[in-house]
Enzyme design. Structure first.
Site, PDB file in Angstrom:
ATOM      1  N   VAL A  17      47.049  46.459  32.146  1.00 38.64           N
ATOM      2  CA  VAL A  17      45.763  45.836  31.814  1.00 38.64           C
ATOM      3  C   VAL A  17      45.552  45.792  30.308  1.00 38.64           C
ATOM      4  O   VAL A  17      45.221  44.745  29.738  1.00 38.64           O
ATOM      5  CB  VAL A  17      44.605  46.595  32.497  1.00 38.64           C
ATOM      6  CG1 VAL A  17      43.259  46.037  32.038  1.00 38.64           C
ATOM      7  CG2 VAL A  17      44.727  46.481  34.009  1.00 38.64           C
ATOM      8  N   GLU A 158      38.632  43.828  35.414  1.00 40.41           N
ATOM      9  CA  GLU A 158      39.704  42.821  35.392  1.00 40.41           C
ATOM     10  C   GLU A 158      40.076  42.453  36.829  1.00 40.41           C
ATOM     11  O   GLU A 158      39.936  43.247  37.753  1.00 40.41           O
ATOM     12  CB  GLU A 158      40.921  43.347  34.629  1.00 40.41           C
ATOM     13  CG  GLU A 158      41.462  44.687  35.101  1.00 40.41           C
ATOM     14  CD  GLU A 158      42.393  44.561  36.291  1.00 40.41           C
ATOM     15  OE1 GLU A 158      42.890  43.452  36.538  1.00 40.41           O
ATOM     16  OE2 GLU A 158      42.596  45.577  36.967  1.00 40.41           O
ATOM     17  N   PHE A 159      40.547  41.217  36.967  1.00 37.47           N
ATOM     18  CA  PHE A 159      40.957  40.718  38.282  1.00 37.47           C
ATOM     19  C   PHE A 159      42.353  40.094  38.180  1.00 37.47           C
ATOM     20  O   PHE A 159      42.605  39.009  38.707  1.00 37.47           O
ATOM     21  CB  PHE A 159      39.942  39.697  38.798  1.00 37.47           C
ATOM     22  CG  PHE A 159      38.546  40.237  38.907  1.00 37.47           C
ATOM     23  CD1 PHE A 159      38.171  41.019  39.987  1.00 37.47           C
ATOM     24  CD2 PHE A 159      37.612  39.989  37.916  1.00 37.47           C
ATOM     25  CE1 PHE A 159      36.883  41.531  40.086  1.00 37.47           C
ATOM     26  CE2 PHE A 159      36.322  40.493  38.006  1.00 37.47           C
ATOM     27  CZ  PHE A 159      35.955  41.275  39.096  1.00 37.47           C
ATOM     28  N   ALA A 277      51.432  38.572  56.466  1.00 40.85           N
ATOM     29  CA  ALA A 277      51.804  39.757  57.246  1.00 40.85           C
ATOM     30  C   ALA A 277      53.159  40.261  56.782  1.00 40.85           C
ATOM     31  O   ALA A 277      54.024  39.481  56.396  1.00 40.85           O
ATOM     32  CB  ALA A 277      51.845  39.415  58.725  1.00 40.85           C
ATOM     33  N   CYS A 285      46.300  49.106  42.717  1.00 35.25           N
ATOM     34  CA  CYS A 285      44.881  48.785  42.897  1.00 35.25           C
ATOM     35  C   CYS A 285      44.373  48.998  44.318  1.00 35.25           C
ATOM     36  O   CYS A 285      43.430  49.755  44.534  1.00 35.25           O
ATOM     37  CB  CYS A 285      44.614  47.338  42.476  1.00 35.25           C
ATOM     38  SG  CYS A 285      44.841  47.035  40.713  1.00 35.25           S
ATOM     39  N   LYS A 288      44.326  52.644  45.755  1.00 39.66           N
ATOM     40  CA  LYS A 288      43.446  53.491  44.956  1.00 39.66           C
ATOM     41  C   LYS A 288      41.982  53.090  45.120  1.00 39.66           C
ATOM     42  O   LYS A 288      41.097  53.950  45.243  1.00 39.66           O
ATOM     43  CB  LYS A 288      43.869  53.389  43.490  1.00 39.66           C
ATOM     44  CG  LYS A 288      42.980  54.135  42.502  1.00 39.66           C
ATOM     45  CD  LYS A 288      43.617  54.176  41.126  1.00 39.66           C
ATOM     46  CE  LYS A 288      43.682  52.804  40.475  1.00 39.66           C
ATOM     47  NZ  LYS A 288      42.347  52.290  40.072  1.00 39.66           N
TER      48      LYS A 288
END
Length: 467
Positions: A17, A158-159, A277, A285, A288
Site C-alpha cells: 500500500v 485503500e481499495f 469458485a 485483506c 484479516k
C-alpha cells in the site's frame, strides 16, 4: 500538475500500500518522501529497485524518480510534510484483532517531528473502528508542542487489488475521506485533485480505461470511513464463499458452477465479479478483515454468523482440494504432487494466507513429495516458506514431469497458455485438480477436475479417459 499545487507528502511504510501510494502521488506531481524502518528496503528503493512485484510499478517508479526520495529518518521527512500517510501493516493477532503496534510506533514517531503548521495525518492502513480518534490522541500525547486544530487526522482507506494496484490507484471507483474537520477534507481533496479531475497524462503502461470519467468522492465521519473498508472486503469475501458453497452443491446435482455464476452475474444487483469458485480467497485483506469485524462484534456482544460461515467455507475449500486428490489416489504417501502457483493470486508475489501454503503443508504431512512452481513468487517463498518441505521446479513442465497428480492453485496466464495435452503426457498419472479453471477445451487422455463442475464429462472438463 502545476508546481504551485504540489504538496509535500510523507508516506510511512513501504509495503504494497505505502509503496504504491508514494509512487502514484509522485507521478501525479507531488513531492514525496517514503519512510521505512527497514534500511535494506530503503537501500533497495534508493537504487531504483522494488522490494515487491507489481506489474508496471517499476516503470512508474522510474518516471517519478525526480519527485521521490526514500529514508529511515523521520526527522528529514515529517517536519516539511503537508500530508503524512500511515501505511504500515496491521497483521492479525491470535484472537482475530489487528495488531496495532506498528500504527502506534508510526504515529508516535510522526508526532515527535510535527512542526506546528497545519499537517494532516492520514490512516491508510486498514484499522479498527475508532483508530482515527486513537491516533489523534497519540499525536496530542507525543507531539513536542501540540497545537489544537493544527494536527488533523483523516481516514482514507485503500481499495487496491494486488496485481492491478496501479490501475486501481489511478482510476479508482471512489475515494473515501473520513474526518470531522472540513479543513482536513479540503487538504485531501487538494491532494487528490488530479485523480478527481482525471486531468493527468495517463502512463502508457496503465492507460485510462475507455469510458472512465472520474471517481466518486465519498466524505464521511472517521468511524464510517473505517467501517467502509472492513464492510467492502467482508462483502467481497462473502461473494467468493457463496460461490464456493454453491459449487459444492453443483457437483452433487450435475450442474456447472461457471454456467451458474455467469447466469446470476448478469443480474445487475449481483454482478459477475468475485464469484469465482475454487480454492478460496487468500492474501492480506479478506481473512484479516473478516476476522477483525467478527472480533469487533464480539467486543459488543454482537454475533456475526454470516461472516463466521464465510470464513469456515473458505477453510473448507482448502481441505476440499486434498480430499479430491485422495478420492483419486487414495493414499498420498510416496506420491509426487506438482503444485502450480504459490502466490495467493496472479500478478503478485504476495504469499500471505495463500491457499497453496496450506495445501503444500497438508500434502507433506500426508507423506507426499511436493514439487512447486510459480512464475514470480518462488524467490519470496524461499524466504517465507522455509518451514515447508517442497522442491522447486524451474518451469510448469518440469513440475509436471513424473508427477502422480497436479494442483493448479493460482490462475497465472502462463498456466492458461500451457499445452496441457503435451504436459500431461510427461506425468506418471495424468491427474489435474484445476482449482482456478485455467484449463479449457481439454480433450486428451487423463483426468482434469475443476471445482463445481459436473463429473460426467458432458459440457465439462471434469472427465476421465482410460490411461
Amino acid at each position: 500538475m502545476r508546481e504551485d499545487k504540489a504538496l509535500q507528502v510523507a508516506v510511512v511504510g513501504t509495503g504494497y500500500v505505502g509503496l504504491g501510494t508514494a509512487v502514484m502521488l509522485a507521478y501525479l506531481g507531488h513531492n514525496v518522501v517514503g519512510v521505512d524502518v527497514d534500511q535494506a528496503k530503503v537501500d533497495l528503493l534508493q537504487r531504483g529497485q522494488l522490494p515487491i512485484y507489481e506489474p508496471h510499478l517499476d516503470q512508474l517508479l522510474q518516471d517519478s524518480a525526480s519527485r521521490l526520495r526514500w529514508t529511515t529518518d523521520y526527522a528529514s521527512a515529517i517536519p516539511d510534510a503537508d500530508v503524512i500517510f500511515i501505511c504500515v501493516g496491521t497483521p492479525p493477532l491470535p484472537n482475530g484483532q489487528p495488531n496495532l503496534s506498528y500504527v502506534a510506533e508510526a504515529a508516535q514517531s510522526i508526532a515527535r517531528h510535527l512542526d506546528g503548521k497545519l499537517q494532516v495525518v492520514v490512516n491508510k492502513s486498514t484499522v479498527p473502528i475508532g483508530t482515527g480518534d486513537w491516533v489523534a490522541r497519540l499525536l496530542e500525547d507525543h507531539a513536542r508542542d501540540y497545537h489544537a486544530g493544527r494536527y488533523l487526522v483523516v481516514s482514507n482507506p485503500e481499495f487496491l487489488r494486488e496485481g492491478t494496484a496501479l490501475h486501481d490507484s489511478l482510476y479508482p471507483d471512489r475515494i473515501v475521506l473520513g474526518s470531522d474537520s472540513p479543513v482536513a477534507i479540503a487538504q485531501l481533496v487538494r491532494l487528490y485533485e488530479p485523480l478527481l479531475d482525471q486531468d493527468f497524462e495517463a502512463p502508457a503502461s496503465v492507460p485510462r480505461p475507455a469510458g472512465y470519467t472520474r471517481p466518486e468522492l465519498v466524505t464521511t465521519s472517521l468511524s464510517s470511513a473505517e467501517m467502509i473498508k472492513y464492510a467492502a472486503n467482508a462483502f467481497l469475501a462473502l461473494k467468493i464463499s457463496f460461490a464456493n458453497e454453491i459449487a459444492g452443491l453443483c457437483e452433487w446435482v450435475d450442474a456447472d458452477i461457471q454456467e451458474v455464476t455467469r447466469g446470476i452475474g448478469c443480474d445487475q444487483r449481483i454482478g459477475p465479479r468475485f464469484l469465482g469458485a475454487g480454492a478460496g480467497w487468500g492474501g492480506s485483506c479478506f481473512g484479516k478483515d473478516t476476522a477483525a469485524l467478527i472480533s469487533i462484534g464480539r467486543e459488543y456482544g454482537y454475533s456475526m454468523p454470516i461472516l463466521t460461515a464465510a470464513v469456515e467455507i473458505n477453510q473448507r475449500q482448502r481441505q476440499l482440494v486434498i480430499t479430491k486428490l485422495q478420492q483419486h489416489l487414495h493414499r498420498l504417501k510416496g506420491k509426487r504432487v506438482a503444485v502450480l502457483g504459490m502466490a495467493f493470486k496472479p500478478n503478485t508475489d504476495d504469499l500471505r494466507d495463500a491457499p497453496a501454503h496450506d495445501c503444500i503443508q497438508r500434502l507433506v504431512e500426508l507423506g507426499a513429495q511436493v514439487v512447486a512452481h510459480d512464475p514470480v513468487a518462488m524467490p519470496r517463498a524461499r524466504q517465507e516458506w522455509q518451514h515447508l518441505g517442497y522442491l522447486e521446479a524451474a518451469s510448469a513442465e518440469a513440475a509436471l514431469h513424473g508427477a502422480d497428480a497436479a494442483l493448479v492453485m493460482t490462475e497465472w496466464d502462463e498456466y492458461r497458455q500451457l499445452d496441457w495435452e503435451s504436459a500431461l503426457r510427461q506425468m506418471r498419472r495424468r491427474l489435474v485438480i484445476d482449482t482456478r479453471h485455467v484449463i479449457t477445451n481439454f480433450s486428451g487422455q487423463g483426468v482434469v477436475e475443476q471445482i463445481g463442475r459436473g463429473r460426467s464429462g458432458t459440457g465439462s472438463l471434469a472427465h476421465e479417459v482410460a490411461i
